[in-house]
Structure formats: C-alpha cells, structure tokens
Design a protein around this motif. Sequence first.
Motif, PDB file in Angstrom:
ATOM      1  N   GLY A  64      -1.760   0.864   3.871  1.00  0.00           N
ATOM      2  CA  GLY A  64      -1.860   2.434   4.044  1.00  0.00           C
ATOM      3  C   GLY A  64      -1.401   2.635   2.448  1.00  0.00           C
ATOM      4  O   GLY A  64      -1.245   2.234   2.013  1.00  0.00           O
ATOM      5  N   GLY A  65      -2.121   4.283   3.293  1.00  0.00           N
ATOM      6  CA  GLY A  65      -1.307   5.103   3.103  1.00  0.00           C
ATOM      7  C   GLY A  65      -2.505   5.834   1.714  1.00  0.00           C
ATOM      8  O   GLY A  65      -3.405   6.120   1.853  1.00  0.00           O
ATOM      9  N   THR A  66      -2.019   7.489   1.107  1.00  0.00           N
ATOM     10  CA  THR A  66      -1.960   8.028   0.451  1.00  0.00           C
ATOM     11  C   THR A  66      -3.145   7.689  -0.698  1.00  0.00           C
ATOM     12  O   THR A  66      -3.642   7.948  -1.463  1.00  0.00           O
ATOM     13  CB  THR A  66      -2.017   9.682   0.271  1.00  0.00           C
ATOM     14  OG1 THR A  66      -0.457   9.375  -0.212  1.00  0.00           O
ATOM     15  CG2 THR A  66      -1.431  10.538   1.831  1.00  0.00           C
ATOM     16  N   THR A  67      -2.196   6.635  -1.095  1.00  0.00           N
ATOM     17  CA  THR A  67      -2.587   6.222  -2.410  1.00  0.00           C
ATOM     18  C   THR A  67      -2.913   4.654  -2.770  1.00  0.00           C
ATOM     19  O   THR A  67      -3.987   5.560  -3.162  1.00  0.00           O
ATOM     20  CB  THR A  67      -0.632   5.536  -3.553  1.00  0.00           C
ATOM     21  OG1 THR A  67      -0.043   6.373  -3.127  1.00  0.00           O
ATOM     22  CG2 THR A  67      -1.394   5.083  -4.568  1.00  0.00           C
ATOM     23  N   GLU A  97       0.403   5.143  12.056  1.00  0.00           N
ATOM     24  CA  GLU A  97       0.108   6.337  10.003  1.00  0.00           C
ATOM     25  C   GLU A  97      -1.485   6.962  11.031  1.00  0.00           C
ATOM     26  O   GLU A  97      -2.061   6.151  12.099  1.00  0.00           O
ATOM     27  CB  GLU A  97      -0.378   5.606   8.924  1.00  0.00           C
ATOM     28  CG  GLU A  97       0.804   5.160   8.418  1.00  0.00           C
ATOM     29  CD  GLU A  97       0.500   6.181   7.929  1.00  0.00           C
ATOM     30  OE1 GLU A  97       1.071   7.110   7.540  1.00  0.00           O
ATOM     31  OE2 GLU A  97       1.433   5.229   6.520  1.00  0.00           O
ATOM     32  N   GLY A 157       1.431  -0.179  -1.348  1.00  0.00           N
ATOM     33  CA  GLY A 157       2.144   1.108  -1.476  1.00  0.00           C
ATOM     34  C   GLY A 157       2.877   1.369  -0.985  1.00  0.00           C
ATOM     35  O   GLY A 157       3.351   0.412  -0.895  1.00  0.00           O
ATOM     36  N   ILE A 158       4.417   1.694  -2.221  1.00  0.00           N
ATOM     37  CA  ILE A 158       5.562   2.201  -1.389  1.00  0.00           C
ATOM     38  C   ILE A 158       5.888   3.158  -1.278  1.00  0.00           C
ATOM     39  O   ILE A 158       5.270   4.823  -1.738  1.00  0.00           O
ATOM     40  CB  ILE A 158       6.522   1.664  -3.128  1.00  0.00           C
ATOM     41  CG1 ILE A 158       5.931   0.637  -2.877  1.00  0.00           C
ATOM     42  CG2 ILE A 158       7.988   2.001  -2.258  1.00  0.00           C
ATOM     43  CD1 ILE A 158       5.974  -0.009  -4.737  1.00  0.00           C
ATOM     44  N   GLY A 159       6.290   3.871  -0.468  1.00  0.00           N
ATOM     45  CA  GLY A 159       6.955   4.646   0.387  1.00  0.00           C
ATOM     46  C   GLY A 159       8.579   5.617  -0.064  1.00  0.00           C
ATOM     47  O   GLY A 159       9.089   4.968   0.072  1.00  0.00           O
ATOM     48  N   MET A 164       8.674   8.529   4.580  1.00  0.00           N
ATOM     49  CA  MET A 164       6.984   7.494   5.888  1.00  0.00           C
ATOM     50  C   MET A 164       8.067   7.500   7.212  1.00  0.00           C
ATOM     51  O   MET A 164       7.021   7.433   7.951  1.00  0.00           O
ATOM     52  CB  MET A 164       7.880   5.808   4.792  1.00  0.00           C
ATOM     53  CG  MET A 164       6.810   6.282   4.081  1.00  0.00           C
ATOM     54  SD  MET A 164       5.106   6.700   3.934  1.00  0.00           S
ATOM     55  CE  MET A 164       4.077   6.052   4.445  1.00  0.00           C
ATOM     56  N   ARG A 167       6.501  10.574   8.625  1.00  0.00           N
ATOM     57  CA  ARG A 167       5.348  10.256   8.952  1.00  0.00           C
ATOM     58  C   ARG A 167       4.508   9.593   9.779  1.00  0.00           C
ATOM     59  O   ARG A 167       3.443  10.128  11.106  1.00  0.00           O
ATOM     60  CB  ARG A 167       4.049  10.400   7.888  1.00  0.00           C
ATOM     61  CG  ARG A 167       3.041  10.951   7.359  1.00  0.00           C
ATOM     62  CD  ARG A 167       2.304   9.774   5.879  1.00  0.00           C
ATOM     63  NE  ARG A 167       2.128   9.146   5.488  1.00  0.00           N
ATOM     64  CZ  ARG A 167       1.969   9.051   4.476  1.00  0.00           C
ATOM     65  NH1 ARG A 167       2.060   9.189   3.436  1.00  0.00           N
ATOM     66  NH2 ARG A 167       1.006   7.445   4.405  1.00  0.00           N
ATOM     67  N   ARG A 168       5.388   8.402  10.510  1.00  0.00           N
ATOM     68  CA  ARG A 168       4.363   7.679  11.367  1.00  0.00           C
ATOM     69  C   ARG A 168       5.525   8.074  12.673  1.00  0.00           C
ATOM     70  O   ARG A 168       5.601   7.282  13.334  1.00  0.00           O
ATOM     71  CB  ARG A 168       4.894   6.253  11.053  1.00  0.00           C
ATOM     72  CG  ARG A 168       4.567   6.034  10.054  1.00  0.00           C
ATOM     73  CD  ARG A 168       4.370   4.758   9.378  1.00  0.00           C
ATOM     74  NE  ARG A 168       3.912   3.855   7.941  1.00  0.00           N
ATOM     75  CZ  ARG A 168       4.807   3.248   7.964  1.00  0.00           C
ATOM     76  NH1 ARG A 168       5.613   3.295   7.027  1.00  0.00           N
ATOM     77  NH2 ARG A 168       3.954   3.267   6.175  1.00  0.00           N
ATOM     78  N   GLU A 186      10.163   1.792   1.270  1.00  0.00           N
ATOM     79  CA  GLU A 186       9.234   1.267   2.565  1.00  0.00           C
ATOM     80  C   GLU A 186       7.873   0.739   2.005  1.00  0.00           C
ATOM     81  O   GLU A 186       7.409   1.505   0.944  1.00  0.00           O
ATOM     82  CB  GLU A 186       8.641   2.131   3.424  1.00  0.00           C
ATOM     83  CG  GLU A 186       8.643   2.001   4.609  1.00  0.00           C
ATOM     84  CD  GLU A 186       6.664   1.839   4.469  1.00  0.00           C
ATOM     85  OE1 GLU A 186       6.107   0.920   5.026  1.00  0.00           O
ATOM     86  OE2 GLU A 186       6.757   2.652   3.930  1.00  0.00           O
ATOM     87  N   ALA A 187       7.650  -0.341   2.203  1.00  0.00           N
ATOM     88  CA  ALA A 187       5.963  -0.906   1.633  1.00  0.00           C
ATOM     89  C   ALA A 187       5.904  -2.121   3.246  1.00  0.00           C
ATOM     90  O   ALA A 187       6.881  -2.010   3.989  1.00  0.00           O
ATOM     91  CB  ALA A 187       6.412  -1.658   0.408  1.00  0.00           C
ATOM     92  N   PHE A 188       4.498  -1.570   3.034  1.00  0.00           N
ATOM     93  CA  PHE A 188       3.893  -2.524   4.040  1.00  0.00           C
ATOM     94  C   PHE A 188       4.586  -2.629   5.352  1.00  0.00           C
ATOM     95  O   PHE A 188       4.415  -3.534   6.428  1.00  0.00           O
ATOM     96  CB  PHE A 188       3.431  -3.601   3.898  1.00  0.00           C
ATOM     97  CG  PHE A 188       4.377  -4.818   3.038  1.00  0.00           C
ATOM     98  CD1 PHE A 188       3.684  -4.433   1.945  1.00  0.00           C
ATOM     99  CD2 PHE A 188       4.587  -5.273   3.746  1.00  0.00           C
ATOM    100  CE1 PHE A 188       4.510  -5.691   0.924  1.00  0.00           C
ATOM    101  CE2 PHE A 188       5.303  -6.214   3.219  1.00  0.00           C
ATOM    102  CZ  PHE A 188       5.206  -6.294   1.397  1.00  0.00           C
ATOM    103  N   LYS A 227       9.306   8.928  -5.816  1.00  0.00           N
ATOM    104  CA  LYS A 227       9.915   7.822  -5.534  1.00  0.00           C
ATOM    105  C   LYS A 227      10.363   6.869  -6.368  1.00  0.00           C
ATOM    106  O   LYS A 227       9.910   5.903  -5.569  1.00  0.00           O
ATOM    107  CB  LYS A 227       8.014   7.365  -5.448  1.00  0.00           C
ATOM    108  CG  LYS A 227       7.512   8.019  -3.619  1.00  0.00           C
ATOM    109  CD  LYS A 227       5.796   6.680  -3.709  1.00  0.00           C
ATOM    110  CE  LYS A 227       4.877   7.685  -2.975  1.00  0.00           C
ATOM    111  NZ  LYS A 227       4.686   7.025  -2.413  1.00  0.00           N
TER     112      LYS A 227
HETATM  113  O1  G3H Z   1       4.281   2.207   2.496  1.00  0.00           O
HETATM  114  C1  G3H Z   1       3.998   2.838   1.718  1.00  0.00           C
HETATM  115  C2  G3H Z   1       3.238   3.715   2.486  1.00  0.00           C
HETATM  116  O2  G3H Z   1       2.301   3.496   2.216  1.00  0.00           O
HETATM  117  C3  G3H Z   1       3.315   4.988   0.430  1.00  0.00           C
HETATM  118  O3  G3H Z   1       1.815   6.303   1.715  1.00  0.00           O
HETATM  119  O4  G3H Z   1       0.886   6.489  -0.515  1.00  0.00           O
HETATM  120  O5  G3H Z   1       0.362   8.146   1.343  1.00  0.00           O
HETATM  121  O6  G3H Z   1       2.939   7.796  -0.085  1.00  0.00           O
HETATM  122  P1  G3H Z   1       1.544   7.506   0.591  1.00  0.00           P
END
Ligand code: G3H
Length: 258
Positions: A64-67, A97, A157-159, A164, A167-168, A186-188, A227
């Motif tokens: 997930g994520g905006t990217t 999310e 994505g990587i946050g 993150m 946001r969660r 953070e990633a997955f 990031k």
């Molecule tokens: O796991 C990482 C996030 O999903 C990244 O979220 O693409 O909204 O920064 P983003």
Amino acid sequence: IMMREISGINEIEVQLKKKLNLEDVIVVPGNSDEEPWVKNELGRACALRMKACLTGNNIIAVTGGTTMAAVADALTADFSNDQQEVLFVAARGGIGEDVENQANTICAKMAERSGRKHRVLYVPDQVSPEVYKSVVTEPSIKEVLTLIKQANIVLHGIGDALVMAKRRKTKDEEMEKILQGHAVGEAFGYYFNEQGEVVHRVQTIGLHLKDLPHVEHVLAVAGGVSKAKAIKAYINSKPKSTVLITDEGAAKQILACS
Ligand code: G3H
C-alpha cells in the motif's frame, strides 16, 4: 534521454547503485517531498520497469501507500499483451492504513487500469492471535496467501518509520517499541533501524521479509529527501535483488551521507 544526461541523473544512478550495492537503481528527476508530480514520475518509472519484467505468467504482489497508488495511476491497458497472464494480488492484510492507501484498494485499481484480474486479502486489522490462527485457515484467504508466495514480481513502498506509525494510528505500546528501537524506515509492515534490523513488525498476514529471496523481481519505490534515511535503513536489511526506484531528492541525500 537528453534531459537525463543534462541533469546528471545517469551519473547519480551509477553512484547510488554502487553505494547501496543494489542490482539496479532508477532515479527520476526532482524531489517528491516538494513537487507532487515527481511521485507520478516514480509511478511511471515503476510501471515501465514492471512491464519489462513480465513473462508469460505473472503474479504481481502489491503493498500500500501513496507511492504505490501513483504506480496504479500510471498503468494503462497496454501494460501487458495477450500472451501474458497477469494477476495482481494484495501483498499484505490490513495494516492500519486508510482505505485509499490500502494494498487491497491499490491492487484493485492496478487491475482495473490494466484490464487484468486481482485478488484481495481481507483480514481485519489488529486481531488477537487466536482469531489470526483461524483466519489463515479460511480457504479463500489460504488461496490468496498461496498466490502471494508464488509472486514473480513484488512492488512495495518504503516509508519513514514515524510518519508511517502515526499515519497508521499505531497503539501506544507499539509506538513505544518503534521509538525504543530507533526505527527510521518501514516497508510492508516491518520497521527497521539504521542498521537494517527489524525492531517491530505489524501483526498481519501476507508477504513476509523471508519470502523476498524467492521472488524474481522486487521493485522498491520511494522518493523524497525526507525518505533518504528510511531507504538506506531498508537497503541495509540486505533484501535480495531489489531494484530501487527513487527520485533525485532522496538519491542526492543518500549520496551526501556517509
Ligand atoms: O510502506 C511504506 C509506505 O507504504 C509508504 O507510503 O508511499 O505513502 O510514503 P507512501
């Protein structure tokens, strides 16, 4: 091509690839923290790269994520051809999310835009270990989990860890763990410290870190100066054969740090 040469992007790619010891790196111009269109460029670059990875039979696991949402936006009907089977699968169950940022939503959108099929992973957030155990025995969920394990392409994505976690709406005790562990990336659902060690992980089913070495193509997409640390931390976890798709802002920042 001219633009890329003039802006020295190719040189940045070469340096970053060397510095992070990665199989491949793609850098798009700009800084997505400042200019929103840069995220669309990341999406486009990922879509192109993903297209190049396609074989006859493809299972693409998506986080997930905006990217990742920008990657979905970049897909079109000519993404694959008639000789190629493509199935998009949500890589992770709910990890806190909002709907628009969830893997399920994004993978549905990817399928819709490319005219292909998808499978979602319906798992409630924050369930007890007992509920978990029974959820994974559900045939419909088991089936999706099997598909995830067979994925030949993983997109994620990587946050920034704290961005993150906030946001969660992470619970206090988990937040404490993230802070105490000095998580920066953070990633997955995995939170990493600067050394790339996992200091916390969100309890949900789906793709796990240990699954990545078995995946042929792992595409990590993340940009923005903010990031840089997160990307470095994740790469320090030594994920096997990851292709990093990032922007100039993050790339320059990573190259500037020792
Ligand atoms: O796991 C990482 C996030 O999903 C990244 O979220 O693409 O909204 O920064 P983003």
